[in-house]
Design an enzyme around this catalytic site. Sequence first.
Site, short mmCIF file in Angstrom:
data_model
loop_
_atom_site.label_atom_id
_atom_site.label_comp_id
_atom_site.label_asym_id
_atom_site.label_seq_id
_atom_site.Cartn_x
_atom_site.Cartn_y
_atom_site.Cartn_z
N GLN A 170 76.94 -25.51 22.79
CA GLN A 170 75.59 -26.08 22.67
C GLN A 170 74.78 -25.37 21.58
OE1 GLN A 170 72.77 -25.18 25.78
NE2 GLN A 170 71.56 -27.02 25.42
N ILE A 215 87.91 -15.31 21.38
CA ILE A 215 87.17 -14.05 21.58
C ILE A 215 88.02 -13.00 22.31
CG2 ILE A 215 86.14 -14.76 23.79
CD1 ILE A 215 84.10 -12.85 21.22
N TYR A 252 77.49 -14.52 35.97
CA TYR A 252 76.90 -14.77 34.66
C TYR A 252 75.87 -13.69 34.35
CZ TYR A 252 74.30 -17.25 30.99
OH TYR A 252 73.68 -17.59 29.80
N LYS A 267 75.82 -10.59 31.56
CA LYS A 267 74.75 -10.48 30.57
C LYS A 267 74.08 -9.10 30.62
CE LYS A 267 75.19 -14.40 28.50
NZ LYS A 267 75.75 -14.41 27.13
C1 VAH Z 1 72.56 -21.57 32.16
N1 VAH Z 1 71.74 -22.70 30.16
O1 VAH Z 1 71.88 -22.36 32.81
C2 VAH Z 1 72.24 -21.42 30.67
C3 VAH Z 1 71.20 -20.37 30.45
C4 VAH Z 1 69.02 -19.39 31.18
C5 VAH Z 1 70.02 -20.48 31.38
O2 VAH Z 1 71.72 -19.09 30.50
O3 VAH Z 1 73.45 -20.93 32.64
#
Ligand code: VAH
Length: 316
Positions: A12, A54, A142, A146
Amino acid sequence: MENVLIIGSTGQIGSELTMKLRGNYKGNIVAGYIPGAEPNYEIKESGPCEVVDITNAGQIAQVVDKYKIDTIYNLAALLSAVAESKPQLAWKIGIGGLCNVLEISREKKCALFTPSSIGVFGLNTPKDKTPQDTICRPKTMYGVTKVTGELLSDYYHTRFGVDTRSVRFPGLISYVTPPGGGTTDYAVDIYYSAAKGEKFVCPIAKGTFMDMMYMPDALRAAIEIMEADPTKLEHRNSFNIASLSFDPEIIFNEIKRYVPDFEMEYCVDPLRQSIAESWPNSLDDTCAREEWGWKPEYDLDAMTNDMLTKLKERFA
Ligand code: VAH
């Protein structure tokens, strides 16, 4: 920046960032992609494309040498909802991949941009005007990738002098390439439904606020931070940046101003809803504004007008 490698150039962000960089710079802007996710015609025809996985350090190093890359945009990641279904793969790409590009950036003196996200914040983070320096205890894989990515990128800067920089992207809204499995995807999908004249079934509950941003602002942030004067950066990984904050009702009513017969109903997705509730309602981006001049340009009305215009042209 002169010769730039975008890893994840068909995603994206990557699909639009590649074209914007090719418009701004005359050097080698290399579109890195993985087999099965080939670049579109526009990217293929406008500059060099290379297979770059990657998780394959040798492949990355070979492309960096071939094109004398001085800056890497590492956009390879599984987004929040998908990462919950494949947590080990999310870690392998998010962190295994990051370790590869950090080492290559150290050895070959490349600057490195790796996006972070509002996903670094958790339930015990202040939710309104979330500060730049605050508690980051996410409950999603996720978010864990990060936060870890931010810490590793700062470590490589402090320990080895690698020029690592990053922004915490909110939900990104665009009409070019659909997002792939995020919690904020509803804010893109709602525009597609409106442009097609379809009722929208919203997976996020009324009253659930999240930070959002139009893609042109996000692309500008990703470029401007890499062009910023490094002597002015007190932070690096990663800057809060903010633009819009809304819930489904607000964006639905904004769209109805342009599509009066547009309809929406709710069918809440428990996973995405639980993730959305753990994220902030709004961010404080004072540090980005003070340290490198960040400023958004699109408000909700300008984004809605542009999204619907471009999507209606496509579906006409
Ligand atoms: C998600 N679009 O929804 C991503 C993004 C802050 C949201 O990290 O996982």
